[in-house]
Design a protein around this motif. Structure first.
Motif, PDB file in Angstrom:
ATOM      1  N   ASP A 230       0.820  -1.204   0.000  1.00  0.00           N
ATOM      2  CA  ASP A 230       0.000   0.000   0.000  1.00  0.00           C
ATOM      3  C   ASP A 230       0.858   1.261   0.000  1.00  0.00           C
ATOM      4  O   ASP A 230       1.985   1.270   0.516  1.00  0.00           O
ATOM      5  N   VAL A 231       0.305   2.316  -0.562  1.00  0.00           N
ATOM      6  CA  VAL A 231       0.861   3.658  -0.416  1.00  0.00           C
ATOM      7  C   VAL A 231       0.383   4.210   0.920  1.00  0.00           C
ATOM      8  O   VAL A 231      -0.793   4.076   1.265  1.00  0.00           O
ATOM      9  N   ALA A 232       1.257   4.803   1.705  1.00  0.00           N
ATOM     10  CA  ALA A 232       0.845   5.395   2.981  1.00  0.00           C
ATOM     11  C   ALA A 232      -0.162   6.515   2.732  1.00  0.00           C
ATOM     12  O   ALA A 232       0.011   7.339   1.828  1.00  0.00           O
TER      13      ALA A 232
ATOM     14  N   VAL B 187      -3.292   1.954  -3.930  1.00  0.00           N
ATOM     15  CA  VAL B 187      -3.395   3.393  -3.703  1.00  0.00           C
ATOM     16  C   VAL B 187      -4.751   3.680  -3.052  1.00  0.00           C
ATOM     17  O   VAL B 187      -5.775   3.791  -3.721  1.00  0.00           O
ATOM     18  N   GLY B 188      -4.747   3.749  -1.730  1.00  0.00           N
ATOM     19  CA  GLY B 188      -5.985   4.003  -1.001  1.00  0.00           C
ATOM     20  C   GLY B 188      -6.639   2.721  -0.526  1.00  0.00           C
ATOM     21  O   GLY B 188      -6.919   1.826  -1.327  1.00  0.00           O
TER      22      GLY B 188
ATOM     23  N   TYR C 156      -7.599  12.460  -4.753  1.00  0.00           N
ATOM     24  CA  TYR C 156      -6.191  12.180  -5.070  1.00  0.00           C
ATOM     25  C   TYR C 156      -5.962  10.754  -5.555  1.00  0.00           C
ATOM     26  O   TYR C 156      -4.884  10.453  -6.089  1.00  0.00           O
ATOM     27  N   ILE C 157      -6.946   9.866  -5.355  1.00  0.00           N
ATOM     28  CA  ILE C 157      -6.705   8.436  -5.603  1.00  0.00           C
ATOM     29  C   ILE C 157      -6.369   8.172  -7.062  1.00  0.00           C
ATOM     30  O   ILE C 157      -5.325   7.583  -7.386  1.00  0.00           O
ATOM     31  N   LEU C 158      -7.234   8.571  -7.976  1.00  0.00           N
ATOM     32  CA  LEU C 158      -7.002   8.259  -9.388  1.00  0.00           C
ATOM     33  C   LEU C 158      -5.760   8.956  -9.945  1.00  0.00           C
ATOM     34  O   LEU C 158      -4.956   8.303 -10.639  1.00  0.00           O
ATOM     35  N   PRO C 159      -5.534  10.250  -9.681  1.00  0.00           N
ATOM     36  CA  PRO C 159      -4.281  10.851 -10.175  1.00  0.00           C
ATOM     37  C   PRO C 159      -3.035  10.158  -9.633  1.00  0.00           C
ATOM     38  O   PRO C 159      -2.065   9.959 -10.382  1.00  0.00           O
TER      39      PRO C 159
ATOM     40  N   SER D 107      -3.614  -0.628  -8.156  1.00  0.00           N
ATOM     41  CA  SER D 107      -5.052  -0.717  -7.923  1.00  0.00           C
ATOM     42  C   SER D 107      -5.399   0.061  -6.660  1.00  0.00           C
ATOM     43  O   SER D 107      -4.578   0.795  -6.110  1.00  0.00           O
ATOM     44  N   THR D 108      -6.641  -0.090  -6.215  1.00  0.00           N
ATOM     45  CA  THR D 108      -7.096   0.468  -4.950  1.00  0.00           C
ATOM     46  C   THR D 108      -7.957  -0.580  -4.277  1.00  0.00           C
ATOM     47  O   THR D 108      -8.447  -1.504  -4.933  1.00  0.00           O
TER      48      THR D 108
END
Length: 331
Positions: free
Chosen positions: A81-83, A118-119, A131-134, A153-154
């Protein structure tokens, strides 16, 4: 020892189902590694435990470099995951490129990155939602530029859906559709799956009048009136139904979290948690799939490796571990 005592012991031992992982099972089943505890083993010890137990897939919730170092050469497939606190900054393509270089490219020779998340359970009304999609786009572009095969992905939760029973009626809520639609288009375009956290436990405790425990634990005999034998399949298929309605009928779902607490709330008992994890492992690996997606294993991450004694929220949140902090198996 009498014959009757021996027979009794044999009966008891034969009824104990050991929670273990085989090479075949870990092709589709992994375990999430959360670190919200002050009594957990070192990162290297944790990676060694994954290896010794044959657990070949791991999800971590931030790009922790100590964990990445420990994973070098392990062949453990990593979902990272992204923090959350960095999501806004990653809408800058240059920052995203630097992030990928620091946490992915620098380790890619000997760490097996599968997905970047991402998220996690972001709702459309959250401050970070725009901010998720960008961020997904920028990270995927940087990964592609580095000639890596990792997909971005998310991870969503079931609250983005409504009308989920019967599962065929599942649809994204009116609020969620404008948020999730462009993300789904991105995933389809890039050949990436949607990640979904699927928790029959929470559905059960929030609606015990209509959901019985055997249905939630995979122990129900026979199917219900809509053709489902377990709640996990019904919840997963409701997401597939929602994807069909939004124009993505072929998008794959990876179950990025699923678990059952062993203490702290209604139905949160060791025997229930044991039954859930044991049956989920076998079901995910069986190749039976779900009624809407039959005949395939279900890529699934169990939540979680350890109890996390500092995790915020309800008491149950601190009791999802499959292993104790001393690395012994809880089950």
């Amino acid at each position: 020892m009498s014959v009757s005592t021996i027979l009794l012991l044999v009966g008891i031992l034969s009824s104990i189902r050991v929670l273990e992982f085989t090479a075949a099972q870990t092709q589709v089943v992994g375990i999430c590694y959360g670190v919200n505890g002050n009594n957990l083993p070192s990162k290297q010890e944790v990676v060694d435990l994954y290896k010794s137990k044959g657990i070949s897939r791991m999800r971590i919730y931030s790009p922790d470099e100590e964990t990445l170092q420990a994973l070098r050469g392990s062949n453990i497939e990593l979902t990272m995951d992204v923090a959350g606190e960095t999501l806004q900054s990653l809408t800058d393509p240059n920052v995203a490129t630097d992030w990928v270089h620091r946490y992915v490219t620098s380790y890619s020779q000997d760490v097996n990155f599968k997905y970047i998340v991402v998220g996690n359970e972001v709702h459309p009304n959250y401050d970070v939602a725009p901010y998720i999609l960008p961020a997904m786009t920028n990270i995927q572009n940087a990964i592609s530029s580095a000639n890596l095969q990792t997909k971005v992905s998310t991870a969503i939760d079931a609250t983005l859906l409504t009308n989920s029973y019967p599962p065929n009626n599942g649809v994204f809520t009116a609020d969620a559709s404008p948020y999730i639609g462009p993300i789904i288009n991105f995933l389809v375009k890039n050949g990436a799956p949607l990640l979904a956290n699927v928790y029959p436990y929470f559905a059960y405790v929030n609606d015990q009048q209509d959901i019985n425990l055997p249905y939630a634990l995979f122990t129900q005999q026979g199917t219900n009136d809509i053709g489902y034998q377990n709640l996990f399949d019904a919840m997963l298929d409701s997401i597939y139904a929602a994807l069909e309605k939004i124009g993505a009928p072929n998008l794959e779902i990876v179950v990025s979290e699923s678990g059952w607490p062993s203490a702290g709330g209604d139905g949160a008992l060791v025997e229930n948690a044991h039954a859930y994890y044991y049956n989920l492992i076998n079901h995910a690996n069986s190749g039976s799939g779900t009624p809407k997606r039959p005949g395939r294993p279900i890529q699934t991450f169990l939540f979680a490796m350890f109890d996390e004694n500092q995790k915020p929220g309800a008491e149950t949140e601190r009791h999802f571990g499959l292993f104790n902090p001393d690395k012994s198996s809880k089950y």
